[in-house]
Design a protein around this motif. Structure first.
Motif, PDB file in Angstrom:
ATOM      1  N   UNK A 272       0.831  -1.208   0.000  1.00 18.69           N
ATOM      2  CA  UNK A 272       0.000   0.000   0.000  1.00 18.69           C
ATOM      3  C   UNK A 272       0.867   1.260   0.000  1.00 18.69           C
ATOM      4  N   UNK A 273       2.023   1.184   0.647  1.00 15.77           N
ATOM      5  CA  UNK A 273       2.946   2.314   0.647  1.00 15.77           C
ATOM      6  C   UNK A 273       3.690   2.441  -0.682  1.00 15.77           C
ATOM      7  N   UNK A 274       3.572   1.437  -1.547  1.00 14.98           N
ATOM      8  CA  UNK A 274       4.224   1.476  -2.851  1.00 14.98           C
ATOM      9  C   UNK A 274       5.697   1.129  -2.794  1.00 14.98           C
ATOM     10  N   UNK A 275       6.105   0.366  -1.805  1.00 16.73           N
ATOM     11  CA  UNK A 275       7.512  -0.004  -1.630  1.00 16.73           C
ATOM     12  C   UNK A 275       7.756  -1.368  -2.277  1.00 16.73           C
ATOM     13  N   UNK A 276       7.949  -1.349  -3.573  1.00 13.82           N
ATOM     14  CA  UNK A 276       8.029  -2.586  -4.353  1.00 13.82           C
ATOM     15  C   UNK A 276       9.203  -3.463  -3.964  1.00 13.82           C
ATOM     16  N   UNK A 277      10.389  -2.890  -3.837  1.00 18.22           N
ATOM     17  CA  UNK A 277      11.580  -3.691  -3.528  1.00 18.22           C
ATOM     18  C   UNK A 277      11.443  -4.367  -2.166  1.00 18.22           C
ATOM     19  N   UNK A 278      11.005  -3.609  -1.162  1.00 21.70           N
ATOM     20  CA  UNK A 278      10.809  -4.187   0.166  1.00 21.70           C
ATOM     21  C   UNK A 278       9.702  -5.240   0.122  1.00 21.70           C
ATOM     22  N   UNK A 279       8.645  -4.968  -0.623  1.00 20.54           N
ATOM     23  CA  UNK A 279       7.556  -5.926  -0.762  1.00 20.54           C
ATOM     24  C   UNK A 279       8.000  -7.224  -1.407  1.00 20.54           C
TER      25      UNK A 279
ATOM     26  N   UNK B  43       6.249  -5.469  11.673  1.00 20.18           N
ATOM     27  CA  UNK B  43       7.630  -5.942  11.561  1.00 20.18           C
ATOM     28  C   UNK B  43       8.154  -6.358  12.929  1.00 20.18           C
ATOM     29  N   UNK B  44       7.764  -5.635  13.973  1.00 24.46           N
ATOM     30  CA  UNK B  44       8.169  -6.008  15.327  1.00 24.46           C
ATOM     31  C   UNK B  44       7.608  -7.355  15.742  1.00 24.46           C
ATOM     32  N   UNK B  45       6.358  -7.595  15.417  1.00 20.03           N
ATOM     33  CA  UNK B  45       5.754  -8.899  15.727  1.00 20.03           C
ATOM     34  C   UNK B  45       6.451 -10.019  14.960  1.00 20.03           C
TER      35      UNK B  45
ATOM     36  N   UNK C 106      12.928  -8.434   9.113  1.00 19.19           N
ATOM     37  CA  UNK C 106      11.987  -7.726   9.990  1.00 19.19           C
ATOM     38  C   UNK C 106      12.667  -6.547  10.677  1.00 19.19           C
ATOM     39  N   UNK C 107      13.886  -6.753  11.161  1.00 15.47           N
ATOM     40  CA  UNK C 107      14.614  -5.668  11.821  1.00 15.47           C
ATOM     41  C   UNK C 107      14.909  -4.531  10.841  1.00 15.47           C
ATOM     42  N   UNK C 108      15.274  -4.879   9.613  1.00 15.36           N
ATOM     43  CA  UNK C 108      15.515  -3.854   8.597  1.00 15.36           C
ATOM     44  C   UNK C 108      14.242  -3.062   8.307  1.00 15.36           C
ATOM     45  N   UNK C 109      13.119  -3.754   8.258  1.00 16.83           N
ATOM     46  CA  UNK C 109      11.856  -3.064   8.002  1.00 16.83           C
ATOM     47  C   UNK C 109      11.484  -2.154   9.166  1.00 16.83           C
ATOM     48  N   UNK C 110      11.746  -2.606  10.380  1.00 16.83           N
ATOM     49  CA  UNK C 110      11.486  -1.739  11.538  1.00 16.83           C
ATOM     50  C   UNK C 110      12.327  -0.470  11.451  1.00 16.83           C
ATOM     51  N   UNK C 111      13.604  -0.642  11.124  1.00 17.83           N
ATOM     52  CA  UNK C 111      14.501   0.524  10.993  1.00 17.83           C
ATOM     53  C   UNK C 111      14.025   1.463   9.891  1.00 17.83           C
ATOM     54  N   UNK C 112      13.637   0.894   8.760  1.00 17.70           N
ATOM     55  CA  UNK C 112      13.208   1.717   7.632  1.00 17.70           C
ATOM     56  C   UNK C 112      11.951   2.508   7.973  1.00 17.70           C
ATOM     57  N   UNK C 113      11.006   1.882   8.653  1.00 14.65           N
ATOM     58  CA  UNK C 113       9.770   2.585   8.996  1.00 14.65           C
ATOM     59  C   UNK C 113       9.993   3.584  10.127  1.00 14.65           C
ATOM     60  N   UNK C 114      10.923   3.299  11.012  1.00 11.80           N
ATOM     61  CA  UNK C 114      11.291   4.273  12.040  1.00 11.80           C
ATOM     62  C   UNK C 114      11.888   5.513  11.396  1.00 11.80           C
ATOM     63  N   UNK C 115      12.775   5.301  10.419  1.00  7.69           N
ATOM     64  CA  UNK C 115      13.380   6.422   9.708  1.00  7.69           C
ATOM     65  C   UNK C 115      12.322   7.227   8.966  1.00  7.69           C
ATOM     66  N   UNK C 116      11.372   6.537   8.364  1.00  9.19           N
ATOM     67  CA  UNK C 116      10.311   7.233   7.630  1.00  9.19           C
ATOM     68  C   UNK C 116       9.458   8.073   8.569  1.00  9.19           C
ATOM     69  N   UNK C 117       9.224   7.584   9.758  1.00  9.34           N
ATOM     70  CA  UNK C 117       8.429   8.341  10.727  1.00  9.34           C
ATOM     71  C   UNK C 117       9.209   9.532  11.281  1.00  9.34           C
ATOM     72  N   UNK C 118      10.528   9.413  11.334  1.00 12.91           N
ATOM     73  CA  UNK C 118      11.352  10.488  11.876  1.00 12.91           C
ATOM     74  C   UNK C 118      11.547  11.622  10.879  1.00 12.91           C
TER      75      UNK C 118
ATOM     76  N   UNK D 119      13.717   5.337   1.818  1.00 11.30           N
ATOM     77  CA  UNK D 119      15.031   5.294   1.196  1.00 11.30           C
ATOM     78  C   UNK D 119      15.834   4.239   1.923  1.00 11.30           C
ATOM     79  N   UNK D 120      16.504   3.398   1.178  1.00 11.25           N
ATOM     80  CA  UNK D 120      17.342   2.380   1.775  1.00 11.25           C
ATOM     81  C   UNK D 120      16.616   1.075   2.075  1.00 11.25           C
ATOM     82  N   UNK D 121      15.320   1.015   1.868  1.00  8.35           N
ATOM     83  CA  UNK D 121      14.604  -0.245   2.065  1.00  8.35           C
ATOM     84  C   UNK D 121      14.926  -1.150   0.888  1.00  8.35           C
ATOM     85  N   UNK D 122      15.297  -2.352   1.199  1.00  5.36           N
ATOM     86  CA  UNK D 122      15.737  -3.286   0.150  1.00  5.36           C
ATOM     87  C   UNK D 122      14.602  -4.157  -0.273  1.00  5.36           C
TER      88      UNK D 122
END
Length: 132
Positions: free
Chosen positions: A45-52, A89-91, A108-120, A129-132
């Motif tokens: 839904x966020x349009x993050x194809x590579x991470x998806x 991702x935390x679950x 999962x940890x990478x996704x948590x970091x990526x979404x934390x960065x997006x919120x910040x 950016x940087x989500x693989x």
């Protein structure tokens, strides 16, 4: 004085159960696949194809079949979607760690970091950016 019980108690465990039992590992696989599939829906839904794509690979590995992918739009704000994705991702990380699945735990940890960065960073509200 008392008449003896003639039928087995309902509290007596059955020796031969008629239903299949799953191991703890199988139950954890099912839970992990469910959390990752939910994370995949939000990621799409966020349009993050590579991470998806990376998440979909793990869901396929756990389920033995590729997941259905569609972006069911909820009209939620990007910040809300990032919060939801972070929680999912935390679950997934907790379950992956309990079943010692290093690949899923790292993802999962990478996704948590990526979404934390997006919120910040408000500039990243819709794109990670940087989500693989």
């Amino acid at each position: 004085m008392y008449e003896p019980i003639r039928s087995p108690s309902v509290h007596t465990p059955a020796d031969e159960a008629d239903f299949p039992h799953r191991s703890r590992e199988e139950e954890l696989d099912i839970q992990l696949a469910g959390h990752l599939a939910a994370l995949l829906a939000v990621t799409d839904e966020l349009g993050l194809t590579a991470a998806g794509d990376r998440i979909a690979e793990q869901v396929a590995r756990l389920r033995g079949a590729p997941p259905a992918r569609h972006a069911g739009l909820t009209d939620a704000a990007p910040a809300d979607l990032h919060r939801r994705a972070h929680a999912l991702a935390g679950r997934a990380l907790l379950v992956a760690a309990s079943r010692a699945d290093t690949t899923a735990a790292i993802l999962s940890a990478e996704q948590m970091d990526a979404h934390t960065a997006a919120l910040a960073d408000p500039a990243l509200s819709g794109h990670l950016v940087g989500a693989h």
